[in-house]
Motif scaffolding. Structure first.
Motif, PDB file in Angstrom:
ATOM      1  N   GLU A  96       1.037  -1.207   0.094  1.00  0.00           N
ATOM      2  CA  GLU A  96       0.012  -0.010  -0.195  1.00  0.00           C
ATOM      3  C   GLU A  96       0.732   1.115  -0.080  1.00  0.00           C
ATOM      4  O   GLU A  96       0.532   2.251  -0.750  1.00  0.00           O
ATOM      5  CB  GLU A  96      -0.870  -0.198   1.101  1.00  0.00           C
TER       6      GLU A  96
ATOM      7  N   GLY B 150       2.322   1.765  -3.450  1.00  0.00           N
ATOM      8  CA  GLY B 150       1.491   2.173  -4.422  1.00  0.00           C
ATOM      9  C   GLY B 150       1.068   3.729  -4.152  1.00  0.00           C
ATOM     10  O   GLY B 150       0.958   4.544  -5.219  1.00  0.00           O
TER      11      GLY B 150
ATOM     12  N   ALA C  77       2.185  -0.001 -11.587  1.00  0.00           N
ATOM     13  CA  ALA C  77       0.875  -0.835 -11.389  1.00  0.00           C
ATOM     14  C   ALA C  77       1.290  -2.170 -10.237  1.00  0.00           C
ATOM     15  O   ALA C  77       0.472  -2.788  -9.959  1.00  0.00           O
ATOM     16  CB  ALA C  77       0.768  -1.535 -12.751  1.00  0.00           C
TER      17      ALA C  77
ATOM     18  N   GLU D 261      -0.091  -2.866  -6.904  1.00  0.00           N
ATOM     19  CA  GLU D 261      -1.659  -3.247  -7.140  1.00  0.00           C
ATOM     20  C   GLU D 261      -1.762  -4.711  -7.672  1.00  0.00           C
ATOM     21  O   GLU D 261      -2.499  -5.431  -6.938  1.00  0.00           O
ATOM     22  CB  GLU D 261      -2.262  -2.358  -7.761  1.00  0.00           C
TER      23      GLU D 261
ATOM     24  N   THR E 195      -0.686  -6.961  -4.772  1.00  0.00           N
ATOM     25  CA  THR E 195      -1.568  -7.039  -3.665  1.00  0.00           C
ATOM     26  C   THR E 195      -2.938  -7.815  -4.119  1.00  0.00           C
ATOM     27  O   THR E 195      -3.426  -8.511  -3.214  1.00  0.00           O
ATOM     28  CB  THR E 195      -2.160  -5.405  -3.333  1.00  0.00           C
ATOM     29  N   ALA E 196      -3.271  -7.831  -5.392  1.00  0.00           N
ATOM     30  CA  ALA E 196      -4.165  -8.512  -5.559  1.00  0.00           C
ATOM     31  C   ALA E 196      -4.103  -9.952  -5.763  1.00  0.00           C
ATOM     32  O   ALA E 196      -4.862 -10.831  -5.474  1.00  0.00           O
ATOM     33  CB  ALA E 196      -4.912  -7.986  -7.334  1.00  0.00           C
TER      34      ALA E 196
ATOM     35  N   HIS F 139      -8.342  -4.305  -6.371  1.00  0.00           N
ATOM     36  CA  HIS F 139      -6.961  -4.033  -6.561  1.00  0.00           C
ATOM     37  C   HIS F 139      -6.420  -4.467  -7.864  1.00  0.00           C
ATOM     38  O   HIS F 139      -5.487  -3.754  -8.642  1.00  0.00           O
ATOM     39  CB  HIS F 139      -5.980  -4.810  -5.429  1.00  0.00           C
TER      40      HIS F 139
ATOM     41  N   ALA G  43      -7.583  -1.569 -10.139  1.00  0.00           N
ATOM     42  CA  ALA G  43      -6.763  -0.352  -9.896  1.00  0.00           C
ATOM     43  C   ALA G  43      -5.601  -0.685 -10.713  1.00  0.00           C
ATOM     44  O   ALA G  43      -4.828   0.295 -11.391  1.00  0.00           O
ATOM     45  CB  ALA G  43      -6.333  -0.036  -8.519  1.00  0.00           C
ATOM     46  N   ALA G  44      -4.827  -1.664 -10.814  1.00  0.00           N
ATOM     47  CA  ALA G  44      -3.683  -2.105 -11.545  1.00  0.00           C
ATOM     48  C   ALA G  44      -3.996  -2.025 -12.839  1.00  0.00           C
ATOM     49  O   ALA G  44      -3.143  -1.516 -13.691  1.00  0.00           O
ATOM     50  CB  ALA G  44      -3.212  -3.734 -11.175  1.00  0.00           C
TER      51      ALA G  44
ATOM     52  N   ARG H 201      -3.718   1.584 -13.653  1.00  0.00           N
ATOM     53  CA  ARG H 201      -2.331   2.191 -13.441  1.00  0.00           C
ATOM     54  C   ARG H 201      -1.484   1.694 -14.611  1.00  0.00           C
ATOM     55  O   ARG H 201      -0.393   2.214 -14.862  1.00  0.00           O
ATOM     56  CB  ARG H 201      -1.773   2.067 -12.380  1.00  0.00           C
TER      57      ARG H 201
END
Length: 161
Positions: free
Chosen positions: A61, A64, A71, A74, A77-78, A94, A97-98, A101
């Protein structure tokens, strides 16, 4: 040794199985460049390797937040959250979000595969089909890395395309 050389050395140590050595070098790098996203990423990788998943997620986090255009934090994290079915919804956020990005082709392709796979996991094949539709056509002579090609083949089979 330059910062980049030391960072590469830390990754080499981790890949060779020397997590304590990689962690020590990452801590030194953090002292030299606190909050640097690449340093936070190697620290997260060390935590992940030792099973300190929540610590890894916190570091990802931070990474990021340190670089809002990158990316990789993210994606990681995913991937971590996807290992727990109870956290698939969070993982999907996530992955999305990736995908938003992703600027480099490899990150984009990885984010598409991750997001579509999670959408299938949560029972949203129509959403997965839409995500897969974001893939550009392959140009003549171009090839995907074999593992990614297999992932996409599996995903397309899952959504019926």
């Amino acid at each position: 040794m330059s910062f980049d050389d030391e960072l590469e050395r830390a990754w080499d140590l981790l890949e060779a199985g020397d997590e304590p050595g990689a962690r020590r070098l990452a801590e030194k790098l953090y002292g030299d460049a606190p909050g640097h996203p690449d340093v936070l990423l190697i620290q997260a990788a060390c935590c992940r390797q030792t099973g300190a998943i929540e610590d890894a997620l916190k570091l990802l986090e931070q990474a990021g937040q340190a670089d809002l255009t990158w990316a990789a934090p993210e994606i990681w994290t995913a991937e971590i959250l996807a290992e727990d079915p109870e956290r698939w919804s969070e993982a999907l956020q996530h992955a999305a979000a990736a995908l938003d990005r992703a600027e480099e082709e490899d990150e984009f392709l990885e984010a598409v595969a991750l997001k579509a796979g999670l959408e299938i996991d949560v029972g949203k094949p129509t959403a997965a089909r839409k995500t897969l539709a974001e893939l550009p056509p392959l140009q003549a002579g171009a090839a995907l890395p074999p593992a990614l090609a297999l992932d996409f083949a599996h995903l397309f089979l899952e959504v019926g395309d």
